[in-house]
Scaffold this active site. Structure first.
Site, PDB file in Angstrom:
ATOM      1  N   HIS A 214       0.801  -1.268  -0.110  1.00  0.00           N
ATOM      2  CA  HIS A 214      -0.226   0.029  -0.076  1.00  0.00           C
ATOM      3  C   HIS A 214       0.883   1.150   0.131  1.00  0.00           C
ATOM      4  O   HIS A 214       0.333   2.384   0.068  1.00  0.00           O
ATOM      5  CB  HIS A 214      -1.018  -0.043   1.525  1.00  0.00           C
ATOM      6  CG  HIS A 214      -1.965   0.972   1.259  1.00  0.00           C
ATOM      7  ND1 HIS A 214      -2.271   2.071   2.184  1.00  0.00           N
ATOM      8  CD2 HIS A 214      -3.152   1.312   0.337  1.00  0.00           C
ATOM      9  CE1 HIS A 214      -3.245   2.596   1.959  1.00  0.00           C
ATOM     10  NE2 HIS A 214      -3.618   2.271   0.728  1.00  0.00           N
ATOM     11  N   LYS A 216       3.267   4.249  -0.944  1.00  0.00           N
ATOM     12  CA  LYS A 216       3.292   5.393  -2.345  1.00  0.00           C
ATOM     13  C   LYS A 216       4.721   6.283  -1.813  1.00  0.00           C
ATOM     14  O   LYS A 216       4.920   6.861  -1.207  1.00  0.00           O
ATOM     15  CB  LYS A 216       2.294   6.620  -2.041  1.00  0.00           C
ATOM     16  CG  LYS A 216       0.742   5.937  -2.347  1.00  0.00           C
ATOM     17  CD  LYS A 216       0.139   5.407  -1.278  1.00  0.00           C
ATOM     18  CE  LYS A 216      -1.329   4.960  -1.580  1.00  0.00           C
ATOM     19  NZ  LYS A 216      -1.920   4.176  -0.418  1.00  0.00           N
ATOM     20  N   ASP A 221      17.261  10.041  -8.070  1.00  0.00           N
ATOM     21  CA  ASP A 221      18.461  10.447  -8.134  1.00  0.00           C
ATOM     22  C   ASP A 221      18.985  10.200  -6.412  1.00  0.00           C
ATOM     23  O   ASP A 221      20.389  10.619  -6.224  1.00  0.00           O
ATOM     24  CB  ASP A 221      19.078  11.687  -8.579  1.00  0.00           C
ATOM     25  CG  ASP A 221      19.119  11.600 -10.209  1.00  0.00           C
ATOM     26  OD1 ASP A 221      18.946  10.554 -10.790  1.00  0.00           O
ATOM     27  OD2 ASP A 221      19.247  12.817 -10.690  1.00  0.00           O
ATOM     28  N   HIS A 391      -8.728  11.388   1.770  1.00  0.00           N
ATOM     29  CA  HIS A 391      -7.790  10.164   1.770  1.00  0.00           C
ATOM     30  C   HIS A 391      -6.609  10.275   2.325  1.00  0.00           C
ATOM     31  O   HIS A 391      -5.915   9.422   2.505  1.00  0.00           O
ATOM     32  CB  HIS A 391      -7.639   9.725   0.176  1.00  0.00           C
ATOM     33  CG  HIS A 391      -7.260   8.612  -0.093  1.00  0.00           C
ATOM     34  ND1 HIS A 391      -5.777   8.029  -0.241  1.00  0.00           N
ATOM     35  CD2 HIS A 391      -7.688   7.257   0.280  1.00  0.00           C
ATOM     36  CE1 HIS A 391      -5.689   7.036  -0.454  1.00  0.00           C
ATOM     37  NE2 HIS A 391      -6.857   6.122  -0.302  1.00  0.00           N
ATOM     38  N   LYS A 393      -3.719  10.868   5.181  1.00  0.00           N
ATOM     39  CA  LYS A 393      -3.308   9.788   6.449  1.00  0.00           C
ATOM     40  C   LYS A 393      -2.102  10.909   7.049  1.00  0.00           C
ATOM     41  O   LYS A 393      -0.922  10.640   6.666  1.00  0.00           O
ATOM     42  CB  LYS A 393      -2.692   8.619   5.966  1.00  0.00           C
ATOM     43  CG  LYS A 393      -3.617   7.863   5.124  1.00  0.00           C
ATOM     44  CD  LYS A 393      -3.111   7.889   3.673  1.00  0.00           C
ATOM     45  CE  LYS A 393      -3.850   6.810   2.825  1.00  0.00           C
ATOM     46  NZ  LYS A 393      -5.117   6.318   2.838  1.00  0.00           N
ATOM     47  N   ASP A 398       1.322  18.151  19.468  1.00  0.00           N
ATOM     48  CA  ASP A 398       2.287  18.900  20.200  1.00  0.00           C
ATOM     49  C   ASP A 398       3.318  20.169  19.680  1.00  0.00           C
ATOM     50  O   ASP A 398       4.225  20.550  20.206  1.00  0.00           O
ATOM     51  CB  ASP A 398       2.953  18.446  21.393  1.00  0.00           C
ATOM     52  CG  ASP A 398       2.112  17.706  22.458  1.00  0.00           C
ATOM     53  OD1 ASP A 398       1.095  17.966  22.366  1.00  0.00           O
ATOM     54  OD2 ASP A 398       2.743  16.645  23.137  1.00  0.00           O
TER      55      ASP A 398
END
Length: 474
Positions: A214, A216, A221, A391, A393, A398
């Site tokens: 899952h 991404k 380079d 979508h 996440k 603090d």
């Protein structure tokens, strides 16, 4: 005929009983064990089929050892990861040590994070980074869609491969089930090295379909990279109103790119059985990035003996002194995370969670509502995002810590999927993530002020409770 029917019923009952015993002997968390047992017992035939395909835990026996791969890449990366004046923040030393000990996620100083909250700006920057590539481009993506945007990125990769740049792409086979294989063949013919993560083919279906990559991640380079929640798909740049997808990606430069590179190369070894560990993939820092921000790239996988990212979330939540802000598209928390959030909230910590008003999965939405009511009862402020499908996440704590990546607050991300998150320890960086959260909060409504937040009738509460029972297997 009657005798055959009786025999079939008896045989089925024996198989069902054996399946339940198999569930019990697997020694999972009690909630997950109970969920699968109920599915097998109360959903005849279909329940066993679901368990056969999604529930059997073969990860320890048949999948390549993640820890042995990690050891190979750790040694190669440690030769290049020279850092001076690395001073860990006192308040998060335990969190950092947890990730080092459990995940060998090294902390890197001199890291900069640039936040993207819409697909237009992110994909323009991604294409610009691809254009800047001189040696290699590495892409690790759950979904690489065969749509106008996906083809635009594919064309850019093919062009760079034709110019002598090494281009490697890992896509998830289940995430790309609806993608015509000719799409990837076109890239291969253009010189791009493309590999599917755990291809799902009968009869190996059961050992692979439940454990998906899952992540991404993009690395260019060895000097810049991206991590977050966006796949390569047109949905992030096309859509208005409640059809718009709101997500978060981060462009990383400086030291933490080493962590992104290691995460990709571990996956590359996983799919291609080729260990890539040359110095050229971990270039010497040129000194252009000077920043007080320290970052760790933390990966989670079903092969690891511990759910590292979940452990980190629990440690951060219980260590909070003022607030915890969370964005997640799916809120089906494991018991440790649920307990930590309730404990922190009841202890006076300002806990806020933003989830989408409308999910892209009705079952997940139904199951999640009872958890949202639990959170609200414990004093947690729940917000429903109304300006499209959220979508994103991310977590902010603090004014000093922020994390963003592919990990949802649910059982699947914490226990079954291969995930990756960047943890940033820096006040200025955390404040920018906080600003993102507060802007999203302005586009949201309090759960308790909506019809969904009011006490539902008996039928709705019963249905939500029933779907909640299945949340460990969603």
């Amino acid at each position: 005929m009657h005798g055959l029917y009786i025999a079939a019923v008896v045989i089925y009952e024996i198989i069902a009983a054996a399946t339940v015993v198999h569930v019990l002997m697997d020694n999972r968390q009690p909630a997950k064990t109970m969920a699968w047992a109920l599915v097998v017992l109360f959903v005849p035939v279909v329940g066993m089929v679901l368990y056969f395909f999604f529930g059997i835990d073969t990860r320890k026996d048949r999948m390549v050892s993640q820890r042995s791969i990690d050891q190979l890449t750790k040694r190669s990366m440690l030769e290049f990861a020279e850092q001076r004046d690395l001073c860990l923040p006192e308040g998060y030393k335990q969190v950092i040590e947890l990730f080092i000990n459990q995940n060998m996620a090294l902390p890197f100083n001199n890291t900069k994070a640039e936040i993207f909250t819409d697909g237009h700006s992110f994909f323009i920057e991604l294409l610009a980074a691809i254009g800047r590539a001189r040696h290699h481009i590495h892409i690790d993506m759950f979904i690489f869609a065969d749509d106008p945007l996906g083809n635009l990125v594919a064309d850019a990769l093919i062009d760079k491969a034709g110019r002598g740049v090494e281009v490697r792409v890992v896509y998830d086979d289940v995430g790309c089930w609806n993608v015509d294989r000719r799409f990837f063949e076109r890239m291969r013919e253009g010189g791009v090295d493309v590999q599917a993560f755990l291809p799902v083919r009968f009869p190996s279906f059961t050992s692979k379909v439940n454990y998906r990559n899952h992540r991404k991640i993009v690395v260019v380079d060895g000097r810049e990279g991206f991590i977050g929640g966006m796949n390569i798909a047109l949905r992030y740049v096309k859509g208005t109103g409640d059809r718009a997808w709101r997500d978060t990606m981060v462009r990383v430069t400086g030291g933490a790119v080493y962590g992104l590179q290691r995460a990709f190369l571990v996956d590359w070894y996983f799919v291609e059985r080729t260990l890539v560990s040359s110095r050229q993939y971990y270039p010497q820092p040129d000194g252009s990035v000077q920043s007080p921000c320290i970052a760790q790239i933390v990966t989670g996988s079903p092969i690891s003996p511990y759910p590292e990212i979940m452990q980190g979330y629990v440690r951060v939540i219980l260590g909070a002194r003022r607030y915890i802000y969370i964005e997640t598209p799916y809120f089906l928390p494991t018991e440790p995370v649920l307990f930590a959030l309730k404990t922190a909230s009841l202890g006076g910590i300002d806990i806020r969670i933003i989830v989408p008003e409308k999910s892209d999965s009705k079952f997940v939405e139904w199951a999640g509502r009872s958890y949202l009511r639990d959170m609200a009862a414990a004093g947690v402020k729940i917000y429903l995002y109304k300006a499209g499908f959220l979508h994103s996440k991310m977590l902010v704590c603090d004014d000093s810590l922020a994390t963003c990546g592919s990990t949802n607050v649910d059982f699947r991300s914490f226990e079954n999927d291969f995930e990756a998150n960047a943890f940033f320890y820096d006040g200025e960086t955390a404040m920018r993530f906080k600003d993102v959260f507060l802007r999203d909060q302005e586009r949201s409504v309090l759960f308790g002020e909506t019809e969904l937040g009011r006490r539902p009738g008996f039928g709705r509460r019963l249905w939500e409770s029933l779907t909640r029972l299945l949340s460990p297997v969603m």
